[in-house]
Motif scaffolding. Sequence first.
Motif, mmCIF file in Angstrom:
data_model
loop_
_atom_site.group_PDB
_atom_site.id
_atom_site.type_symbol
_atom_site.label_atom_id
_atom_site.label_comp_id
_atom_site.label_asym_id
_atom_site.label_seq_id
_atom_site.Cartn_x
_atom_site.Cartn_y
_atom_site.Cartn_z
ATOM 1 N N TYR A 163 58.074 69.160 -36.261
ATOM 2 C CA TYR A 163 58.332 67.870 -36.920
ATOM 3 C C TYR A 163 59.803 67.470 -36.839
ATOM 4 O O TYR A 163 60.689 68.330 -36.860
ATOM 5 C CB TYR A 163 57.957 67.943 -38.403
ATOM 6 C CG TYR A 163 56.486 67.868 -38.684
ATOM 7 C CD1 TYR A 163 55.822 66.646 -38.686
ATOM 8 C CD2 TYR A 163 55.748 68.997 -38.950
ATOM 9 C CE1 TYR A 163 54.472 66.563 -38.948
ATOM 10 C CE2 TYR A 163 54.391 68.933 -39.217
ATOM 11 C CZ TYR A 163 53.763 67.708 -39.220
ATOM 12 O OH TYR A 163 52.407 67.629 -39.483
ATOM 13 N N ALA A 222 60.089 63.276 -40.751
ATOM 14 C CA ALA A 222 58.685 63.032 -40.404
ATOM 15 C C ALA A 222 57.872 62.600 -41.621
ATOM 16 O O ALA A 222 58.243 62.859 -42.771
ATOM 17 C CB ALA A 222 58.081 64.294 -39.797
ATOM 18 N N VAL A 223 56.740 61.955 -41.317
ATOM 19 C CA VAL A 223 55.829 61.468 -42.355
ATOM 20 C C VAL A 223 54.422 61.932 -41.994
ATOM 21 O O VAL A 223 53.991 61.781 -40.849
ATOM 22 C CB VAL A 223 55.874 59.925 -42.440
ATOM 23 C CG1 VAL A 223 54.853 59.409 -43.438
ATOM 24 C CG2 VAL A 223 57.267 59.445 -42.782
ATOM 25 N N THR A 239 50.383 61.530 -43.423
ATOM 26 C CA THR A 239 49.447 60.897 -44.343
ATOM 27 C C THR A 239 48.102 61.591 -44.189
ATOM 28 O O THR A 239 47.566 61.681 -43.087
ATOM 29 C CB THR A 239 49.307 59.388 -44.050
ATOM 30 O OG1 THR A 239 50.600 58.779 -44.161
ATOM 31 C CG2 THR A 239 48.350 58.727 -45.029
ATOM 32 N N THR A 274 50.872 60.220 -48.813
ATOM 33 C CA THR A 274 51.931 60.281 -47.813
ATOM 34 C C THR A 274 52.959 61.322 -48.227
ATOM 35 O O THR A 274 53.375 61.368 -49.387
ATOM 36 C CB THR A 274 52.585 58.898 -47.642
ATOM 37 O OG1 THR A 274 51.576 57.980 -47.222
ATOM 38 C CG2 THR A 274 53.687 58.927 -46.602
ATOM 39 N N ARG A 284 56.685 62.841 -47.110
ATOM 40 C CA ARG A 284 57.866 62.467 -46.328
ATOM 41 C C ARG A 284 58.873 63.613 -46.271
ATOM 42 O O ARG A 284 59.234 64.165 -47.298
ATOM 43 C CB ARG A 284 58.542 61.247 -46.935
ATOM 44 C CG ARG A 284 57.654 60.036 -46.929
ATOM 45 C CD ARG A 284 58.353 58.815 -47.545
ATOM 46 N NE ARG A 284 57.423 57.722 -47.661
ATOM 47 C CZ ARG A 284 57.037 56.936 -46.665
ATOM 48 N NH1 ARG A 284 57.527 57.141 -45.456
ATOM 49 N NH2 ARG A 284 56.182 55.966 -46.862
ATOM 50 N N THR A 325 52.458 60.422 -33.701
ATOM 51 C CA THR A 325 53.519 59.615 -33.124
ATOM 52 C C THR A 325 54.669 60.563 -32.828
ATOM 53 O O THR A 325 55.136 61.277 -33.729
ATOM 54 C CB THR A 325 53.987 58.511 -34.093
ATOM 55 O OG1 THR A 325 52.884 57.663 -34.398
ATOM 56 C CG2 THR A 325 55.114 57.684 -33.470
ATOM 57 N N GLU A 374 55.348 61.290 -36.897
ATOM 58 C CA GLU A 374 54.328 60.859 -37.846
ATOM 59 C C GLU A 374 52.994 61.476 -37.475
ATOM 60 O O GLU A 374 52.650 61.596 -36.296
ATOM 61 C CB GLU A 374 54.206 59.334 -37.863
ATOM 62 C CG GLU A 374 53.204 58.823 -38.879
ATOM 63 C CD GLU A 374 53.131 57.311 -38.937
ATOM 64 O OE1 GLU A 374 52.651 56.798 -39.959
ATOM 65 O OE2 GLU A 374 53.552 56.640 -37.982
#
Length: 115
Positions: A33, A37-38, A40, A45, A47, A102, A110
Amino acid sequence: MSESIDLHELPAVITGYLAAHQARDLDPALAGYTEDAVVTDEGRTHRGKQEIRTWLTRTASQYTYTTTLVAAHRIDDEHYVAVHHLEGDFPGGVADLRFRFTLDDDRIAELVIEP
């Protein structure tokens, strides 16, 4: 528009993360990461690496399940989807989940996990 790809065509950072996640090995899972990074999952979520570590720890102990990578899709050079089939002691017992990644500079920026 996405294209189906061979499971072995997923970027190394994704396959490494998925293997570590499945093995419930936190440090290697977190290593893929970005710092900001995030993630969900289940409508929540998380963070940054500390919140992601807490999420990984909780999900690793909450249920017992098996997971099988059944499909992969490439959206573009930074967006990939890995589809997992899960069976276990969670509500419903069976689920197919999409892990939407992502990437940013070969790191996970993400991750969205959803049916």
